[in-house]
Design an enzyme around this catalytic site. Structure first.
Site, short mmCIF file in Angstrom:
data_model
loop_
_atom_site.label_atom_id
_atom_site.label_comp_id
_atom_site.label_asym_id
_atom_site.label_seq_id
_atom_site.Cartn_x
_atom_site.Cartn_y
_atom_site.Cartn_z
CD GLU A 73 3.10 19.13 50.71
OE1 GLU A 73 2.30 18.44 51.38
OE2 GLU A 73 2.73 19.90 49.81
CE1 TYR A 156 0.07 15.05 48.99
CE2 TYR A 156 1.38 15.53 50.94
CZ TYR A 156 0.56 15.95 49.91
OH TYR A 156 0.27 17.28 49.76
CG ASP A 174 -4.41 14.78 49.55
OD1 ASP A 174 -5.07 14.55 48.51
OD2 ASP A 174 -4.67 15.73 50.30
#
Length: 348
Positions: A73, A156, A174
DNA sequence: AAGGCGGGGTA
DNA sequence: TACCCAGCCTT
């Protein structure tokens, strides 16, 4: 004058700016009201499509660790999958756990980051690994607030880890999801300005009840945005939800909203100047003088400004005098005079 | 709320 | 060339 009473005593500032953090939507925000009428069933067609069309990504594999998910991520923030894949494998080979990274130098993380861009992310990931070791015994936390308190983890990334690594049911938003929801649900070509609270509520409305299905659905809608419902040229002829996409049913009307803020041109920018300096710092095995760092720069003033900003970001540090032996005039010794004519810099 | 922050791929 | 990208942080 204003009668400020001690009833509101000053309290120490929180370690992190929690006021910017957005909570998960409350049920009141999600329950269909008069304003929020029915939303289309996207999961029905999307889940089978995903099982057939998905890319085989290692951080989605059943054996992916929470740490592997977190690393992915960080790397995927503003960087495409294809560029991340090799760096992700190398990173986890080098540092399979948060403790492994925490024991390394930040400079090694910056080198391993390579040219992924936004190298501050490497510094932040290293700092997050230290925090995970100090606060959570080396285990990636499975709590929203704990994740949000980690360096470089925002709305996020925190929810993505909860959903993808731990299987919890949370809305995740996102850029792909914002675009798909704008088209399929709102019927507009492009999403409006980001608003975390509103965007999360919108996602919550279409999220399947079951946590496992919600996880698959999140992957699926992101995959749709990445592969089919793209920003520039959406491939509606390959889309599995054409029968319920409001934008398509309206005839794909052009966007009416103001386009999002554009990024300034890269050529000649401070970012480019920073990038050039970082490339030299990554390649160097010994500290470099400022002259060596900015040699050949089209604008020396800009280059010095870039170096100062890199120092502020923790991407470059002043080298100890003893480390810069090759720059000292012959005959001079440490401590000679008060002058330090050749300050040197290296990765942290 | 807006601006800064890489760098590569694509139309 | 301009736009886009699994965002986050600071002001």
């Amino acid at each position: 004058m204003r009668g400020r009473q001690p009833r509101d005593p000053p309290r120490p500032a929180p370690a992190r700016a929690y006021h910017r953090r957005v909570p998960d939507p409350r049920p009141d925000d999600v329950t269909p009201s008069a304003a929020a009428t029915t939303v289309p069933d996207l999961a029905g067609p999307l889940l089978p499509w995903y099982l057939a069309a998905r890319r085989d990504l290692p951080w989605r594999a059943p054996d992916a660790t929470p740490w592997g998910v977190l690393v992915s991520e960080f790397m995927l923030q503003q960087t495409q999958v294809d560029r991340v894949l090799p760096r992700w494998h190398a990173w986890l080979d080098a540092w399979p756990t948060p403790a492994d990274l925490a024991a390394a130098l930040a400079g090694d993380a910056i080198r391993a980051w390579g040219r992924l861009g936004y190298p501050r992310r490497a510094v932040w990931l290293h700092a997050a690994a230290l925090q995970i070791v100090e606060r959570h015994g080396g285990r990636v936390p499975d709590d929203l607030d704990a994740l949000l308190a980690l360096r470089g983890v925002g709305n996020y990334t925190a929810r993505a880890v909860l959903v993808f690594a731990f299987g919890q049911r949370h809305p995740v938003v996102d850029t792909n999801i914002r675009r798909v929801l704008a088209r399929a649900v709102d019927g507009v070509a492009a999403p409006g300005p980001p608003n975390a609270r509103r965007d999360l509520a919108a996602m919550a409305r279409v999220l399947p009840r079951d946590a496992g299905r919600a996880r698959q659905f999140t992957w699926a809608i992101m995959e749709l945005g990445a592969l089919v419902c793209t920003a520039r040229t959406p491939a509606c002829d390959r889309c599995p939800i054409t029968d319920r996409c409001r934008w398509l049913l309206l005839g794909r009307p052009a966007t009416t909203s103001r386009p999002a803020r554009r990024q300034a041109r890269y050529e000649g920018s401070d970012r480019q100047a920073r990038g050039r300096i970082m490339a030299r710092l990554r390649a160097a095995t010994t500290p470099l003088t400022e002259d060596a760092l900015i040699a050949g720069a089209p604008d020396a003033t800009q280059a010095r400004r870039a170096l100062a900003s890199l120092v502020r970001d923790g991407l470059a540090v002043r080298a100890e005098a003893a480390e810069a032996s090759q720059t000292r005039p012959s005959g001079a010794r440490p401590g000679d005079g008060a002058d330090e004519p050749h300050p040197c810099w290296r990765l942290p």
